[in-house]
Write an enzyme that holds these catalytic residues in place. Structure first.
Site, PDB file in Angstrom:
ATOM      1  N   GLU A  71       1.749  -7.619   1.353  1.00 37.43           N
ATOM      2  CA  GLU A  71       1.187  -6.439   0.676  1.00 37.43           C
ATOM      3  C   GLU A  71       2.295  -5.391   0.580  1.00 37.43           C
ATOM      4  OE1 GLU A  71      -2.026  -5.068   3.184  1.00 37.43           O
ATOM      5  OE2 GLU A  71      -2.412  -7.143   3.769  1.00 37.43           O
ATOM      6  N   TYR A 111      -4.372  -2.423  -6.233  1.00 40.14           N
ATOM      7  CA  TYR A 111      -5.241  -1.262  -6.023  1.00 40.14           C
ATOM      8  C   TYR A 111      -4.432  -0.012  -5.720  1.00 40.14           C
ATOM      9  CZ  TYR A 111      -4.744  -2.680  -1.064  1.00 40.14           C
ATOM     10  OH  TYR A 111      -4.264  -3.043   0.173  1.00 40.14           O
ATOM     11  N   ASP A 121      -3.818   2.785  -3.218  1.00 37.34           N
ATOM     12  CA  ASP A 121      -4.027   2.984  -1.786  1.00 37.34           C
ATOM     13  C   ASP A 121      -4.037   4.478  -1.455  1.00 37.34           C
ATOM     14  OD1 ASP A 121      -4.508   2.020   0.752  1.00 37.34           O
ATOM     15  OD2 ASP A 121      -2.406   1.837   1.279  1.00 37.34           O
ATOM     16  N   GLU A 136      -0.665  -0.385  -4.653  1.00 33.29           N
ATOM     17  CA  GLU A 136      -0.416  -1.464  -3.695  1.00 33.29           C
ATOM     18  C   GLU A 136      -0.712  -2.806  -4.348  1.00 33.29           C
ATOM     19  OE1 GLU A 136      -1.590  -2.985   0.797  1.00 33.29           O
ATOM     20  OE2 GLU A 136      -1.589  -0.858   0.323  1.00 33.29           O
ATOM     21  N   THR A 150      -0.084 -10.000  -2.612  1.00 33.02           N
ATOM     22  CA  THR A 150       0.078 -11.319  -3.236  1.00 33.02           C
ATOM     23  C   THR A 150      -1.125 -12.201  -2.919  1.00 33.02           C
ATOM     24  OG1 THR A 150       1.138 -12.416  -1.331  1.00 33.02           O
ATOM     25  CG2 THR A 150       2.598 -11.250  -2.893  1.00 33.02           C
ATOM     26  N   TRP A 199     -11.441 -11.752  -1.275  1.00 32.25           N
ATOM     27  CA  TRP A 199     -10.595 -12.847  -0.788  1.00 32.25           C
ATOM     28  C   TRP A 199     -11.385 -14.129  -0.541  1.00 32.25           C
ATOM     29  CZ3 TRP A 199      -5.725 -12.254  -1.733  1.00 32.25           C
ATOM     30  CH2 TRP A 199      -5.142 -10.978  -1.693  1.00 32.25           C
TER      31      TRP A 199
END
Length: 452
Positions: free
Chosen positions: A9, A55, A57, A63, A66, A419
């Site tokens: 990230e 997104y 952050d 941000e 992957t 996720w």
């Protein structure tokens, strides 16, 4: 675990220089960046067709996380794809500013500190088995992570009241705890918040937030490759010398301020060891471990570079690694600049160069220019990065997510993903739970896509 799920990230720094009188705050600039994302995703927090998450952050930092990757080169490629995705948003936002009569150049920096002293991170994620003893992992990993900046720091000029000094790491000055569940308030080295994004009975996700954001592909590969290999050795029961640090927070700063790697840091019980000593121990164990593990060219490449970088630090002759390690590339650039223009390290132009190194816009960023000249080694290609912008890794759960998102968008269907969940927002509210991050084929997902 020789095949491990990994992800990176990256929070990006954002700023804008304006041509006209009107000025925008960082918040407003970030909103311009994400306007196109919001227009199709109805949110500034979206998953993309390549399986990644994008997104806004805390603190107006874009941000990019992957997708799940299971090889080092795959991860480096998808990390680079994140830069291209953000660069595309940057170009679009600049055009919007121009169309509205607010001329300006937007800059996105893949670095870890801004001029006001704020820090933002590069977080590494490694899947580990739940059955292992987490305290052993953190005990062995902590000294490795504190000294890892010697091999993969991004480099930084630190302005102190006495003088400017070159440091190995951008992140080191902003770490305040060893192991903790916080990420912003106290910034630990290892974050213990338990969100596995997988079957919680089998796995947990190790969240490392101490690393620098790297520009050089070989440095990124070394950063994640060495950490993953140390985890593998811990899981295999490889014995390590006890390098428990007396004060990890003081040690991480001491290591960062010493490019020779020889400054002794205090260990628990009053002993001392240098960063070079500590890294040598982990490296020598890795060399032995390679004799017994399954052959893997990428892992062997990592161990080779690890050894060459430690040799370079020990001899202070960096000629054999000066296109492969971020802080070495950057320091050489500064030294050439200082010699050519007869300037001190404290000169504002050096600080400007330090920042420009991390500018992700191709054709403008200093690192990109070095890479084009062959002064930074690569492990991927522009064609592979372009493919990763549009397509998920084909060997992990990310493939299922990416295919579902692509199909839902093509069919004009309303959907929700995270996720582990894939959901069609229709009357039936059909949802597929994907708890195995290693699984790239799933009949349930195929049926869900076929039903659109």
């Amino acid at each position: 675990m020789q095949r491990r799920i990994m992800g990176i990230e990256t929070e990006f720094g954002v700023t804008c220089t304006f041509h006209g009188h009107r000025r925008l705050s960082p918040d407003e600039v970030a909103r311009y960046l994400f306007r196109r994302v919001v227009s199709w995703g109805r949110s500034s927090n979206v998953f993309l067709r390549n399986g990644a998450r994008l997104y806004l952050d805390v603190g107006s930092h874009p941000e990019y996380a992957t997708a799940e990757c299971d090889s080092l080169v795959q991860l480096v490629t998808h990390d680079r794809a994140g830069e291209w995705v953000l660069e595309d948003l940057l170009v679009d936002a600049e055009q919007r500013l121009a169309d509205e009569g607010i001329g300006g150049d937007i800059y996105l920096f893949k670095n870890n500190t801004d001029s006001a002293g704020n820090s933002y991170g590069c977080h590494e994620n490694y899947l580990i088995v739940r059955a292992g003893e987490f305290s052993r992992i953190s005990d062995v990993l902590l000294p490795f992570l504190v000294t890892r900046q010697l091999i993969c720091g991004a480099g930084k000029v630190l302005q102190t009241p006495k003088a400017a000094t070159f440091c190995l790491s951008q992140r080191a000055e902003h770490i305040w705890e060893g192991v903790s569940s916080a990420t912003t308030r106290s910034r630990p080295i290892i974050n213990t918040r338990d969100e596995p994004h997988a079957d919680a009975e089998k796995y947990r996700r190790l969240h490392v937030i101490v690393g620098d954001s790297n520009m050089c592909e070989t440095t990124t590969m070394l950063k994640v490759g060495t950490a993953s290999l140390v985890l593998e050795m811990i899981e295999a029961g490889v014995p390590f010398r006890d390098f428990s640090l007396d004060n990890p927070i003081r040690a991480i700063r001491e290591v960062s301020h010493d490019v020779t790697g020889r400054r002794p840091v205090r260990l628990a019980g009053g002993r001392q060891a240098s960063a070079l000593d500590i890294q040598r121990e982990y490296y020598s164990r890795a060399v032995e471990h390679l004799q017994t593990r399954e052959p893997n060219a990428q892992v062997e490449q990592v161990v080779d570079l690890w050894g060459r970088q430690l040799d370079a630090v020990e001899s202070q002759d960096f000629a054999k690694v000066d296109t492969e390690i971020d802080w070495v590339i950057k320091r050489k650039l500064f030294q050439r600049y200082q010699d050519r223009y007869n300037m001190e390290l404290s000169d504002p132009k050096i600080a400007q160069l330090d920042l420009a190194y991390h500018d992700i816009k191709r054709g403008r960023g200093v690192f990109d220019l070095l890479q084009r000249k062959g002064l930074a080694t690569r492990v991927t290609t522009d064609e592979e990065i372009a493919d990763a912008v549009d397509n998920p890794p084909q060997t992990t759960r990310a493939r299922l997510r990416g295919e579902f998102i692509s199909a839902a968008q093509a069919a004009g269907r309303d959907f929700t993903v995270d996720w582990v969940h894939l959901k069609l927002n229709d009357q039936a509210q059909r949802t597929v739970l994907c708890k195995d991050p290693f699984r790239a084929v799933d009949e349930r997902v195929k049926r869900l896509i076929a039903s659109m």
